[in-house]
Design an enzyme around this catalytic site. Structure first.
Site, PDB file in Angstrom:
ATOM      1  N   TYR A  25     -10.023 -83.670 -23.921  1.00  0.00           N
ATOM      2  CA  TYR A  25     -10.276 -83.434 -25.346  1.00  0.00           C
ATOM      3  C   TYR A  25      -9.004 -83.502 -26.192  1.00  0.00           C
ATOM      4  CZ  TYR A  25     -14.726 -81.600 -23.634  1.00  0.00           C
ATOM      5  OH  TYR A  25     -15.939 -81.462 -23.038  1.00  0.00           O
TER       6      TYR A  25
ATOM      7  N   ASN B  92     -19.016 -74.982 -35.648  1.00  0.00           N
ATOM      8  CA  ASN B  92     -19.427 -74.000 -34.642  1.00  0.00           C
ATOM      9  C   ASN B  92     -18.303 -73.047 -34.237  1.00  0.00           C
ATOM     10  OD1 ASN B  92     -22.082 -74.852 -34.524  1.00  0.00           O
ATOM     11  ND2 ASN B  92     -21.658 -76.366 -32.932  1.00  0.00           N
TER      12      ASN B  92
ATOM     13  N   HIS C  30     -11.977 -83.018 -32.622  1.00  0.00           N
ATOM     14  CA  HIS C  30     -12.266 -81.580 -32.532  1.00  0.00           C
ATOM     15  C   HIS C  30     -11.016 -80.771 -32.159  1.00  0.00           C
ATOM     16  CE1 HIS C  30     -15.737 -79.336 -33.400  1.00  0.00           C
ATOM     17  NE2 HIS C  30     -16.233 -79.155 -32.197  1.00  0.00           N
TER      18      HIS C  30
ATOM     19  N   ASN D 172     -17.028 -73.581 -29.195  1.00  0.00           N
ATOM     20  CA  ASN D 172     -18.189 -72.799 -29.605  1.00  0.00           C
ATOM     21  C   ASN D 172     -18.083 -71.308 -29.291  1.00  0.00           C
ATOM     22  OD1 ASN D 172     -19.140 -75.229 -30.457  1.00  0.00           O
ATOM     23  ND2 ASN D 172     -20.786 -75.381 -28.963  1.00  0.00           N
TER      24      ASN D 172
END
Length: 189
Positions: free
Chosen positions: A14, A112, A19, A66
């Site tokens: 990631y 989120n 994000h 999240n």
């Protein structure tokens, strides 16, 4: 004392995704302050710095986006940091790519990670820096887009946005009123 939190996801896959703008900006901030992420506590990777004699905790939650609120709640409790001294940096699909927008407070919007922080802590009157990621030319579901890798042609644009977010964070940690930080950094670069 201040707590500055950059949101993202901890796995290497990631690292260069949209994000992870918060993680990238937090990395720029520790570099700017001359410190490193040296320890893990409260489900976060943490660096400590002193700015104008004030302790500043810079954190990257390791809980995945999240569940970011778990780490933030623990850090706030451990260090007894007041709500107004919390600053969160994160990606925002509602802003055009490369723009940063600072707010003194607000809702979670569609994010989120912010929803988790507000839900876990019960707080929402804390400053936040949003880094815009929306590309009008891309038409894929948001969940796929935010987890996709930043393209090479756009990399410098996002690197500059993260650096500006880090500079704004450093000014906030230096005790500058958030309204003044907003006035300076919400303008076009």
């Amino acid at each position: 004392m201040y707590l500055i939190v950059g949101l993202g996801n901890p796995e290497k896959k990631y690292e260069k995704t949209f994000h992870n703008m918060g993680f990238l900006a937090a990395g720029d901030l520790v570099e700017l302050l001359g410190v490193k992420f040296k320890k893990t506590e409260c489900e976060a990777s943490v660096a400590e710095a002193y700015v104008s004699g004030e302790k500043v905790i810079i954190a990257r939650p390791l809980t995945y986006m999240n569940n970011s609120g778990r780490a933030v709640k623990q850090l706030l409790a451990k260090y007894k940091i007041p709500e107004e001294n919390l600053l969160v940096i994160y990606d925002d699909y509602d802003l055009p790519k490369g723009k940063i927008r600072i707010r003194a407070s607000g809702s979670a919007g569609t994010h989120n990670g912010m929803r988790s922080i507000i839900g876990e802590t019960g707080l929402k009157n804390f400053p936040r820096i949003r880094i815009g990621i929306r590309d009008e030319n891309v038409n894929i579901p948001i969940i796929n887009y935010v987890l996709s890798e930043i393209s090479k042609p756009d990399y410098e644009l996002f690197a500059n946005a993260c650096r500006r977010a880090a500079e704004a964070s450093a000014e906030f940690a230096n005790g500058k009123d958030i309204q003044l930080v907003m006035g300076k950094f919400n303008a076009e670069p």
